[in-house]
Design a protein around this motif. Structure first.
Motif, mmCIF file in Angstrom:
data_model
loop_
_atom_site.group_PDB
_atom_site.id
_atom_site.type_symbol
_atom_site.label_atom_id
_atom_site.label_comp_id
_atom_site.label_asym_id
_atom_site.label_seq_id
_atom_site.Cartn_x
_atom_site.Cartn_y
_atom_site.Cartn_z
ATOM 1 N N ILE A 29 4.724 20.581 14.687
ATOM 2 C CA ILE A 29 3.542 19.747 14.939
ATOM 3 C C ILE A 29 2.893 20.146 16.265
ATOM 4 O O ILE A 29 1.669 20.271 16.370
ATOM 5 C CB ILE A 29 3.919 18.257 14.948
ATOM 6 C CG1 ILE A 29 4.556 17.865 13.615
ATOM 7 C CG2 ILE A 29 2.690 17.391 15.219
ATOM 8 C CD1 ILE A 29 5.176 16.465 13.620
ATOM 9 N N PHE A 30 3.720 20.362 17.278
ATOM 10 C CA PHE A 30 3.197 20.742 18.595
ATOM 11 C C PHE A 30 2.428 22.052 18.511
ATOM 12 O O PHE A 30 1.344 22.184 19.091
ATOM 13 C CB PHE A 30 4.331 20.861 19.608
ATOM 14 C CG PHE A 30 3.859 21.179 20.997
ATOM 15 C CD1 PHE A 30 3.564 20.161 21.889
ATOM 16 C CD2 PHE A 30 3.684 22.491 21.410
ATOM 17 C CE1 PHE A 30 3.103 20.444 23.162
ATOM 18 C CE2 PHE A 30 3.222 22.784 22.677
ATOM 19 C CZ PHE A 30 2.934 21.761 23.558
ATOM 20 N N ASP A 31 2.968 23.024 17.793
ATOM 21 C CA ASP A 31 2.292 24.322 17.672
ATOM 22 C C ASP A 31 0.921 24.155 17.020
ATOM 23 O O ASP A 31 -0.052 24.806 17.418
ATOM 24 C CB ASP A 31 3.145 25.298 16.862
ATOM 25 C CG ASP A 31 4.364 25.776 17.633
ATOM 26 O OD1 ASP A 31 4.417 25.564 18.857
ATOM 27 O OD2 ASP A 31 5.275 26.341 16.993
ATOM 28 N N TYR A 32 0.835 23.296 16.013
ATOM 29 C CA TYR A 32 -0.452 23.039 15.357
ATOM 30 C C TYR A 32 -1.448 22.446 16.348
ATOM 31 O O TYR A 32 -2.616 22.866 16.413
ATOM 32 C CB TYR A 32 -0.248 22.103 14.175
ATOM 33 C CG TYR A 32 -1.508 21.767 13.414
ATOM 34 C CD1 TYR A 32 -1.933 22.564 12.356
ATOM 35 C CD2 TYR A 32 -2.278 20.652 13.744
ATOM 36 C CE1 TYR A 32 -3.095 22.266 11.652
ATOM 37 C CE2 TYR A 32 -3.440 20.342 13.055
ATOM 38 C CZ TYR A 32 -3.837 21.158 12.007
ATOM 39 O OH TYR A 32 -4.993 20.847 11.327
ATOM 40 N N LEU A 33 -0.993 21.463 17.129
ATOM 41 C CA LEU A 33 -1.874 20.849 18.125
ATOM 42 C C LEU A 33 -2.289 21.867 19.185
ATOM 43 O O LEU A 33 -3.443 21.898 19.620
ATOM 44 C CB LEU A 33 -1.176 19.661 18.791
ATOM 45 C CG LEU A 33 -0.887 18.442 17.913
ATOM 46 C CD1 LEU A 33 -0.148 17.380 18.712
ATOM 47 C CD2 LEU A 33 -2.179 17.866 17.345
ATOM 48 N N HIS A 34 -1.345 22.685 19.605
ATOM 49 C CA HIS A 34 -1.632 23.668 20.647
ATOM 50 C C HIS A 34 -2.715 24.643 20.204
ATOM 51 O O HIS A 34 -3.611 25.005 20.984
ATOM 52 C CB HIS A 34 -0.354 24.433 20.997
ATOM 53 C CG HIS A 34 -0.518 25.393 22.127
ATOM 54 N ND1 HIS A 34 -0.819 26.726 21.944
ATOM 55 C CD2 HIS A 34 -0.447 25.209 23.479
ATOM 56 C CE1 HIS A 34 -0.921 27.325 23.116
ATOM 57 N NE2 HIS A 34 -0.705 26.442 24.068
ATOM 58 N N GLU A 35 -2.668 25.041 18.952
ATOM 59 C CA GLU A 35 -3.638 26.003 18.446
ATOM 60 C C GLU A 35 -5.014 25.387 18.234
ATOM 61 O O GLU A 35 -6.039 26.057 18.330
ATOM 62 C CB GLU A 35 -3.136 26.592 17.115
ATOM 63 C CG GLU A 35 -1.933 27.510 17.262
ATOM 64 C CD GLU A 35 -2.242 28.753 18.085
ATOM 65 O OE1 GLU A 35 -3.362 29.282 17.932
ATOM 66 O OE2 GLU A 35 -1.378 29.175 18.866
#
Length: 205
Positions: A193-199
């Motif tokens: 989830i964090f990676d999605y938000l980061h991108e």
């Protein structure tokens, strides 16, 4: 004699001089609501608060709207009928929308079992700010965990209208994110989830 109009008919939206872009620059993020949905025991609260912790540690203002907490205040007058569940979702969605307007990342942790209710939440919050995130642990997986002992009570008849046992759950057909919390660890689930938000939503200073 003309009938009186309801007071709401005379209300008008008011805007200030600070806009969405101003808040995005200040917080270094685009406001978004990560809408965690899944059965009781799928890990919604655990993942929500760990994601919040990691975002805060990096300086990204955010807040968790947890279903149990909401029902102690904002929705303390509601039960668990289909109509009350829908009203609960409507209230939480409007709070999330206001918090997004303030520039915050919002993480909701609610079962939100019905597809039409989640669609309503998406409309209220805005499609560009709504990240439906399905924690896809099955009934059997969640019942084996049963952290609050709720499945055992529901199957014994002590709890009525319990999602997954005596009330339906409509799994999202096309969520933005699908996280298999039955096979993934908490850290791996949060990382996805964090990676999605980061991108997509977190801005570089």
């Amino acid at each position: 004699m003309a009938s009186a109009k309801p007071a709401q008919a005379f209300l008008q939206r008011v805007s200030g001089s600070v806009d969405v872009q101003d808040r995005a620059r200040m917080f270094q993020q685009k406001a978004v609501t990560v809408w965690l949905t899944g059965l009781s025991g799928a890990g919604k609260s655990t993942i929500a608060y760990e994601l919040e912790r990691q975002l805060i540690a990096l300086g990204h203002p955010c807040y968790v709207l947890d279903g149990d907490n909401v029902r102690h205040g904002l929705a303390s007058d509601l039960g668990f009928s289909k109509e009350d569940r829908r009203e609960n979702i409507r209230r939480v969605a409007h709070v999330a929308q206001l918090m997004n307007d303030a520039g915050l990342i919002v993480i909701t942790a609610l079962i939100s079992p019905m597809g039409e209710d989640r669609a309503m939440a998406r409309e209220i919050i805005g499609p560009d700010r709504f990240v439906e995130t399905y924690l896809s642990a099955s009934v059997d997986d969640c019942a084996r965990r049963d952290p609050k002992g709720l499945y055992a009570k529901a199957r014994a008849g002590a709890i009525t209208a319990f999602t997954g046992v005596s009330a339906p759950y409509e799994a999202p057909a096309n969520p933005e994110l699908r996280v298999d919390t039955a096979t993934q660890s908490k850290d791996a689930s949060v990382a996805g989830i964090f990676d999605y938000l980061h991108e997509t939503y977190l801005l570089k200073p």
